[in-house]
Scaffold this motif. Structure first.
Motif, mmCIF file in Angstrom:
data_model
loop_
_atom_site.group_PDB
_atom_site.id
_atom_site.type_symbol
_atom_site.label_atom_id
_atom_site.label_comp_id
_atom_site.label_asym_id
_atom_site.label_seq_id
_atom_site.Cartn_x
_atom_site.Cartn_y
_atom_site.Cartn_z
ATOM 1 N N THR A 26 0.945 -1.236 -0.060
ATOM 2 C CA THR A 26 -0.154 -0.071 0.140
ATOM 3 C C THR A 26 0.741 1.200 -0.140
ATOM 4 O O THR A 26 0.717 2.228 -0.556
ATOM 5 N N GLU A 27 1.974 1.181 0.651
ATOM 6 C CA GLU A 27 3.037 2.404 0.804
ATOM 7 C C GLU A 27 3.532 2.517 -0.630
ATOM 8 O O GLU A 27 3.712 3.673 -0.847
ATOM 9 N N TYR A 30 0.487 2.848 -3.174
ATOM 10 C CA TYR A 30 -0.306 3.987 -3.046
ATOM 11 C C TYR A 30 -1.977 3.581 -3.312
ATOM 12 O O TYR A 30 -2.562 4.455 -3.984
ATOM 13 N N GLU A 55 0.087 7.139 7.309
ATOM 14 C CA GLU A 55 0.181 7.401 6.042
ATOM 15 C C GLU A 55 -0.591 6.062 5.451
ATOM 16 O O GLU A 55 -1.323 5.961 4.396
ATOM 17 N N VAL A 56 -0.576 4.948 6.090
ATOM 18 C CA VAL A 56 -1.161 3.801 5.855
ATOM 19 C C VAL A 56 -2.163 3.301 6.826
ATOM 20 O O VAL A 56 -1.666 3.374 8.260
ATOM 21 N N PRO A 75 -4.222 3.934 1.782
ATOM 22 C CA PRO A 75 -3.424 5.209 2.128
ATOM 23 C C PRO A 75 -4.294 6.272 2.688
ATOM 24 O O PRO A 75 -5.760 6.342 2.401
ATOM 25 N N ASP A 76 -3.786 7.207 3.327
ATOM 26 C CA ASP A 76 -4.684 8.181 4.142
ATOM 27 C C ASP A 76 -5.427 9.164 3.107
ATOM 28 O O ASP A 76 -6.321 9.849 3.800
#
Length: 257
Positions: A26-27, A30, A55-56, A75-76
């Motif tokens: 996910t990082e 994104y 952020e995740v 993601p945020d």
């Protein structure tokens, strides 16, 4: 990495690796990652490793009050909605006036079709119907192949979420103080039986931890474990609130049965 593992059980390391892999994907990409259905202990692990800030983040859904839920790791920038979890509700009709069907019968029939447990969520009995929360991508397999439970014919169809009602099982909260987190000690304290009787039940194959048989009285319990003992009901371990001055554990438990 070893510092992460030390907070969990050895047998959970494989799942921890998967969660960390989901987080990294996910990082890197994104983009969100949707998991299969997780049991409460797995939800606890994901929450511990990812959480709801940063952020995740991780969100969970399986229907109101659900025990088993899908996780969306995202993601945020994203604001998760119910539709993002790809959940469908199927209704199972059977001649309730003439036959009796239990949770174990439904579960056995689904597993007999080769459906893995992580592909469906809670099984809910409501009036003369059974409702099963399923992953949308596998819903057609359920409706096409689930035509009987045990020896009894059933009718299966997808229905709207208007039909959904949470399980009417009521969890009762209680606090206990225990000398250790061993399975036999927790069962004895939660169900008000002797430790010797708890050991006999466990060794006799009548106890499960997170829906899997556990025959070792020394098994170390943890937060969000679900324990069941045949004939005595179920319990869920909530918070482990630390130790008392006498070096005993104070636990918040939720019981059914």
């Amino acid at each position: 990495m070893s510092s992460v593992y030390q907070h969990f059980r050895k047998e959970e390391q494989g799942f921890i690796d998967r969660v960390l892999g989901w987080k990294q994907d996910t990082e890197t990409m994104y983009a969100p990652k949707l998991t299969d259905f997780l049991d409460p202990r797995q939800v606890f692990i994901v929450q511990s490793l990812i959480g709801t800030t940063g952020e995740v983040r991780a969100a969970f859904e399986g229907g109101e009050g659900a025990e088993r839920r899908r996780c969306l790791i995202y993601p945020d920038y994203l604001q998760p909605a119910f539709d993002d979890f790809n959940l469908l509700l199927i209704e199972v009709s059977y001649p309730a006036k003439f036959i009796s069907v239990e949770h174990k019968d439904v579960l056995g029939s689904l597993m007999g079709l080769g459906i893995k447990r992580e592909k469906f969520g809670d099984i809910i009995f409501s009036d003369d119907k059974i409702y099963i929360v399923v992953a949308q991508e596998f819903s057609s397999f359920f409706t096409m192949n689930l035509n009987q439970i045990g020896r009894n014919a059933v009718l299966v169809k997808e229905v709207s979420w208007d039909h959904y009602s949470p399980s009417d099982e009521k969890w009762r909260e209680k606090f206990v103080t225990l000398s250790s987190l061993r399975l036999d000690v927790v069962i004895a304290g939660a169900m008000s039986i002797s430790r010797q009787k708890a050991q006999l039940l466990i060794q006799g194959g009548k106890a499960k931890v997170n829906f899997k048989a556990e025959e070792h009285p020394s098994f170390e319990c943890g937060e969000e474990d679900i324990l069941s003992v045949r004939g005595f009901g179920r319990l869920r371990i909530g918070e482990i609130e630390g130790k008392t001055k006498k070096d005993k554990y104070r636990l918040k438990l939720y019981t059914i049965g």
